[in-house]
Design a protein around this motif. Structure first.
Motif, short mmCIF file in Angstrom:
data_model
loop_
_atom_site.label_atom_id
_atom_site.label_comp_id
_atom_site.label_asym_id
_atom_site.label_seq_id
_atom_site.Cartn_x
_atom_site.Cartn_y
_atom_site.Cartn_z
N ASP A 1 69.80 46.12 55.64
CA ASP A 1 69.90 45.88 57.08
C ASP A 1 71.33 45.57 57.50
OD1 ASP A 1 67.19 46.35 57.35
OD2 ASP A 1 66.65 44.22 57.55
N SER A 2 72.03 44.78 56.69
CA SER A 2 73.42 44.43 57.01
C SER A 2 74.31 45.66 57.07
CB SER A 2 73.97 43.44 55.98
OG SER A 2 73.28 42.22 56.05
N TYR A 3 74.20 46.52 56.06
CA TYR A 3 75.01 47.73 56.07
C TYR A 3 74.56 48.70 57.16
CZ TYR A 3 77.62 46.43 51.89
OH TYR A 3 78.44 45.81 51.01
N ASP A 4 73.26 48.80 57.40
CA ASP A 4 72.77 49.67 58.48
C ASP A 4 73.34 49.24 59.83
OD1 ASP A 4 71.26 51.47 57.04
OD2 ASP A 4 69.34 50.49 57.44
N LEU A 5 73.53 47.94 60.01
CA LEU A 5 74.04 47.42 61.27
C LEU A 5 75.57 47.42 61.34
CD1 LEU A 5 71.52 44.50 61.79
CD2 LEU A 5 71.71 46.59 63.17
N GLY A 6 76.23 47.86 60.27
CA GLY A 6 77.68 48.00 60.32
C GLY A 6 78.49 46.91 59.66
N ALA A 7 77.89 46.12 58.77
CA ALA A 7 78.68 45.13 58.03
C ALA A 7 79.74 45.85 57.21
CB ALA A 7 77.78 44.31 57.11
N ASN A 8 80.91 45.26 57.13
CA ASN A 8 81.99 45.84 56.34
C ASN A 8 81.87 45.48 54.87
OD1 ASN A 8 83.18 45.21 59.23
ND2 ASN A 8 84.16 47.03 58.41
N SER A 9 81.17 44.38 54.59
CA SER A 9 81.01 43.94 53.21
C SER A 9 79.85 42.97 53.15
CB SER A 9 82.30 43.25 52.74
OG SER A 9 82.23 42.90 51.38
N TYR A 10 79.22 42.88 51.98
CA TYR A 10 78.11 41.96 51.76
C TYR A 10 78.40 41.21 50.48
CZ TYR A 10 73.27 40.25 51.68
OH TYR A 10 72.16 39.45 51.69
N VAL A 11 78.55 39.90 50.57
CA VAL A 11 78.89 39.07 49.41
C VAL A 11 77.85 37.97 49.30
CG1 VAL A 11 80.63 37.57 48.38
CG2 VAL A 11 81.34 39.56 49.74
N ARG A 12 77.25 37.88 48.12
CA ARG A 12 76.31 36.79 47.88
C ARG A 12 77.09 35.56 47.47
NH1 ARG A 12 72.79 34.31 44.64
NH2 ARG A 12 73.03 35.31 42.64
N LYS A 13 76.75 34.42 48.09
CA LYS A 13 77.44 33.16 47.79
C LYS A 13 77.18 32.77 46.34
CE LYS A 13 76.78 31.10 52.36
NZ LYS A 13 76.08 30.04 53.09
N PRO A 14 78.23 32.65 45.57
CA PRO A 14 78.03 32.12 44.21
C PRO A 14 77.61 30.65 44.28
CG PRO A 14 80.16 33.22 44.41
CD PRO A 14 79.60 33.07 45.79
N ILE A 15 76.77 30.24 43.36
CA ILE A 15 76.29 28.87 43.32
C ILE A 15 77.36 27.92 42.78
CG2 ILE A 15 74.56 27.33 42.30
CD1 ILE A 15 72.65 29.76 42.35
N GLU A 16 78.11 28.37 41.80
CA GLU A 16 79.12 27.52 41.17
C GLU A 16 80.32 27.34 42.10
OE1 GLU A 16 78.34 30.58 39.69
OE2 GLU A 16 76.66 29.78 38.53
N PHE A 17 80.81 26.11 42.18
CA PHE A 17 81.91 25.77 43.07
C PHE A 17 83.12 26.67 42.85
CE2 PHE A 17 85.96 23.46 43.43
CZ PHE A 17 85.97 23.25 44.79
N ASP A 18 83.57 26.81 41.61
CA ASP A 18 84.78 27.60 41.33
C ASP A 18 84.61 29.06 41.73
OD1 ASP A 18 86.14 25.39 40.38
OD2 ASP A 18 85.66 25.79 38.28
N ARG A 19 83.46 29.62 41.46
CA ARG A 19 83.22 31.02 41.83
C ARG A 19 83.11 31.19 43.34
NH1 ARG A 19 78.79 33.93 39.29
NH2 ARG A 19 79.98 35.71 39.98
#
Length: 140
Positions: free
Chosen positions: A99-117
């Motif tokens: 859905d994000s890409y269909d609506l025109g998102a430029n990028s999709y990034v999943r939030k890493p759980i670890e603080f440093d990442r």
């Protein structure tokens, strides 16, 4: 509509907001950071300005108006349709990605759980969008 050296961070989680701001500062990003804590604030910020941010970092799960509806509204308006939008979310659901890409998102990034990442991912996003990517600068 011109762009300005600002980043619009749309995040309702105070901990993730603090981490993202910290990551942006660690990456030596000099752009002003605007914060919207729900979809309604995000749209008000974008539509009530003469200059667009250089990039919007958008969470999907937001109060009032969810992230996909924010993205839909931005892409539907001629003055904001080219605004770079990066989805930064905890969702790894295929439906959200599609859905994000269909609506025109430029990028999709999943939030890493670890603080440093997490801080590394946000820092890299900001470096790319504020230092490497060529923004639109013409008046619209």
């Amino acid at each position: 509509m011109a762009t300005q050296a600002t980043i619009l961070l749309v995040e309702d989680n105070p901990d993730d907001e603090r981490l993202a701001i910290r990551a942006l500062r660690r990456a030596n990003i000099s752009a002003e950071i605007l914060i919207a804590r729900n979809g309604e604030e995000a749209l008000a910020t974008v539509f009530n300005t003469n200059c667009l941010p250089i990039v919007m970092i958008l969470d999907l799960k937001l109060p009032k108006i969810d992230g996909l509806d924010v993205l839909r509204a931005i892409r539907a308006d001629a003055k904001t349709r080219l605004l770079p939008v990066v989805i930064l979310t905890s969702s790894s659901e295929q439906r959200d990605i599609i859905d994000s890409y269909d609506l025109g998102a430029n990028s999709y990034v999943r939030k890493p759980i670890e603080f440093d990442r997490f801080t590394e991912a946000v820092g890299q996003l900001a470096i790319y969008w504020t230092g490497i990517n060529e923004p639109i600068t013409l008046e619209r």
